[in-house]
Design a protein around this motif. Structure first.
Motif, short mmCIF file in Angstrom:
data_model
loop_
_atom_site.label_atom_id
_atom_site.label_comp_id
_atom_site.label_asym_id
_atom_site.label_seq_id
_atom_site.Cartn_x
_atom_site.Cartn_y
_atom_site.Cartn_z
N PHE A 185 -61.84 0.23 35.02
CA PHE A 185 -61.90 -0.11 33.60
C PHE A 185 -61.39 -1.54 33.38
CE2 PHE A 185 -59.82 -0.20 29.36
CZ PHE A 185 -60.97 -0.07 28.58
N GLY A 186 -60.36 -1.93 34.13
CA GLY A 186 -59.86 -3.29 34.01
C GLY A 186 -60.90 -4.33 34.35
N ARG A 187 -61.74 -4.03 35.31
CA ARG A 187 -62.83 -4.95 35.65
C ARG A 187 -63.80 -5.10 34.48
NH1 ARG A 187 -63.87 -5.80 41.34
NH2 ARG A 187 -62.12 -5.00 42.57
N GLU A 188 -64.06 -3.99 33.78
CA GLU A 188 -64.92 -4.07 32.60
C GLU A 188 -64.29 -4.95 31.52
OE1 GLU A 188 -66.40 -0.39 30.96
OE2 GLU A 188 -66.06 0.65 32.87
N VAL A 189 -62.99 -4.77 31.33
CA VAL A 189 -62.30 -5.55 30.31
C VAL A 189 -62.33 -7.04 30.64
CG1 VAL A 189 -60.03 -6.01 29.27
CG2 VAL A 189 -60.82 -3.65 29.55
N ILE A 190 -62.06 -7.38 31.89
CA ILE A 190 -62.08 -8.79 32.29
C ILE A 190 -63.47 -9.39 32.08
CG2 ILE A 190 -61.91 -10.35 34.27
CD1 ILE A 190 -59.65 -8.54 35.32
N ALA A 191 -64.51 -8.65 32.45
CA ALA A 191 -65.87 -9.15 32.25
C ALA A 191 -66.15 -9.39 30.77
CB ALA A 191 -66.88 -8.15 32.82
N ARG A 192 -65.67 -8.49 29.93
CA ARG A 192 -65.90 -8.63 28.48
C ARG A 192 -65.10 -9.82 27.94
NH1 ARG A 192 -69.17 -4.29 26.27
NH2 ARG A 192 -69.55 -4.89 24.10
N LEU A 193 -63.89 -10.02 28.42
CA LEU A 193 -63.08 -11.17 27.99
C LEU A 193 -63.76 -12.47 28.39
CD1 LEU A 193 -59.56 -9.79 28.97
CD2 LEU A 193 -60.36 -10.23 26.64
N ASN A 194 -64.33 -12.51 29.58
CA ASN A 194 -65.07 -13.69 30.01
C ASN A 194 -66.25 -13.96 29.08
OD1 ASN A 194 -64.69 -13.12 33.63
ND2 ASN A 194 -63.31 -14.05 32.15
N CYS A 210 -52.55 -9.39 39.65
CA CYS A 210 -52.79 -10.80 39.37
C CYS A 210 -53.80 -11.41 40.33
CB CYS A 210 -51.47 -11.56 39.43
SG CYS A 210 -51.60 -13.32 39.04
N LEU A 211 -53.61 -11.18 41.61
CA LEU A 211 -54.51 -11.76 42.61
C LEU A 211 -55.93 -11.26 42.43
CD1 LEU A 211 -52.19 -11.54 45.76
CD2 LEU A 211 -52.82 -13.62 44.50
N GLU A 212 -56.08 -9.96 42.18
CA GLU A 212 -57.42 -9.41 42.00
C GLU A 212 -58.07 -9.95 40.73
OE1 GLU A 212 -57.46 -5.18 42.28
OE2 GLU A 212 -56.97 -5.17 44.42
N ALA A 213 -57.31 -10.07 39.66
CA ALA A 213 -57.86 -10.59 38.41
C ALA A 213 -58.33 -12.02 38.58
CB ALA A 213 -56.83 -10.50 37.30
N ALA A 214 -57.55 -12.83 39.29
CA ALA A 214 -57.94 -14.22 39.52
C ALA A 214 -59.25 -14.31 40.29
CB ALA A 214 -56.83 -14.95 40.27
N ARG A 215 -59.48 -13.36 41.20
CA ARG A 215 -60.71 -13.38 42.00
C ARG A 215 -61.88 -12.78 41.23
NH1 ARG A 215 -56.89 -11.30 46.23
NH2 ARG A 215 -56.27 -13.11 47.48
N ILE A 216 -61.61 -11.77 40.41
CA ILE A 216 -62.67 -11.07 39.68
C ILE A 216 -63.18 -11.92 38.52
CG2 ILE A 216 -63.10 -9.11 38.14
CD1 ILE A 216 -61.05 -7.54 39.87
#
Length: 378
Positions: A185-194, A210-216
């Motif tokens: 779900f976090g990946r979906e949120v990051i994509a939507r924020l982008n 943090c590391l995964e978010a920076a890469r995703i």
């Protein structure tokens, strides 16, 4: 409404027996030429506005608060709104908070400006106003619906911190023992924020999150208020791996004025300088700024403040949201870097460290402005 995130602590910004610093002290650097210029853009990547001596008022923007904010040289500040922890529906609380703040800013439009773009920050400077950036410090208000990002982006939220100290449905916070990464779900949120051009902030997150978010993330991310774990080994500070990756991806790192800058819990200005220096050496001078996690209004009565602090720490521990290093005797501010002169004093200290004027200007504001242009557009 959380213009000043620490409602109980009033921003946790100062330690003073007197109510106000003399106005002459704020202007002293003009005569000496030792600190920052009047034309500098100063951006606090995480802070607040409010009077710690008048808690619980519906309108935090008293004449004193506004006067001290202007006198400090502050151009814009990322203020925390919406749900962070506690009872109530996080989504409802967050929507109401944004609406109430909009009304407050309309009431104080001569002094304050809601920031929606990097151009608005420049406008705030030109019009001698304080820019208010709407930010969240916990993604709990997303529930299980990533499309809520669109709602908040349309309401003017420009910074979205994924987690607070515990874990949530997006990822693990800095105090979550498992150190798991971003959830599906976090990946979906990051994509939507982008997609919505909202800043993805990894302050308070666990290392793997943090590391995964920076890469995703398809856009650069930020860590708006943190310290360096290599300088003070505490969970709220970021490892070199996190700091380096964020910078390599074009992001921003803000150093806070918090007790976590020293393992004793009693941070001073020299510790702020040491963490900034480490971050600059690691990330480069174009990726480091400040996110004080406080405001600029002085505290008049230390004893009253200490009693409120002890109560706050107890409440945070009971709620499971405190961080290692928080204690009743550790003020959530830097004792000798506070009040309306804090930015000028930091500029002086960095100059004494050997930093040239252009680098100090970057740290105090233009690095965040550059990052904002990247995410929000100019």
């Amino acid at each position: 409404m959380r213009i000043d995130r620490r409602a109980l602590l009033g921003g946790a910004t100062g330690l003073a027996a007197a109510a106000l610093l003399p106005r002459a002290a704020w202007a002293a650097d003009k005569a000496t030429g030792e600190a920052m210029g009047d034309d500098w853009i100063v951006i606090n990547a995480l802070g607040g506005l409010g009077d710690p001596n008048r808690r619980g008022e519906a309108d935090p923007f008293s004449p004193r608060v506004l006067a001290e904010a202007h006198a400090s040289g502050l151009t814009a500040v990322n203020c925390t709104f919406g749900y962070v922890s506690g009872p109530g529906d996080p989504f409802e609380i967050s929507v109401r908070d944004v609406a109430e703040t909009d009304a407050l800013l309309r009431r104080h439009e001569k002094d304050l400006l809601k920031i929606l773009s990097a151009a608005d920050i420049r406008r705030a400077k030109a019009e001698k106003k304080i820019g208010i950036i709407y930010g969240f410090q916990n993604g709990a208000m997303m529930g299980e619906d990533a499309s809520r990002v669109d709602i908040f982006a349309n309401l003017g939220v420009r910074i979205f911190q994924l987690t607070y100290n515990p874990a949530n449905q997006i990822g693990d916070g800095s105090m979550a023992p498992e150190n798991r990464g971003i959830t599906p779900f976090g990946r979906e949120v990051i994509a939507r924020l982008n997609e919505q051009r909202v800043m993805v902030d990894l302050s308070h997150s666990g290392e793997r999150t943090c590391l995964e978010a920076a890469r995703i993330s398809k856009a650069p991310i930020s860590i708006n208020h943190t310290g360096c774990r290599a300088v003070a080994d505490l969970p709220r500070n970021k490892t070199d791996a996190e700091l380096r990756l964020v910078a390599e991806k074009g992001g921003f790192v803000g150093i806070y004025f918090m007790p976590f800058l020293d393992v004793s819990g009693h941070a001073r200005a020299e510790h702020v300088v040491a963490h900034i220096d480490h971050a600059v050496n690691l990330c480069g001078e174009d990726h480091v700024g400040i996110g004080t996690d406080g405001s600029v209004t002085q505290i008049d009565d230390l004893k009253v403040y200490e009693a409120a602090l002890a109560e706050e720490i107890a409440q945070r521990r009971a709620a499971g949201i405190s961080a290692t290093g928080e204690r009743p005797d550790t003020y959530p501010f830097v004792v000798d870097l506070r009040g309306p002169d804090q930015f000028r004093k930091l500029a002086r200290l960095l100059r004494e460290k050997g930093y040239r004027t252009a680098r100090i200007e970057k740290i105090l504001g233009t690095n965040f402005l550059r990052y904002a242009e990247t995410i929000w557009g100019s």
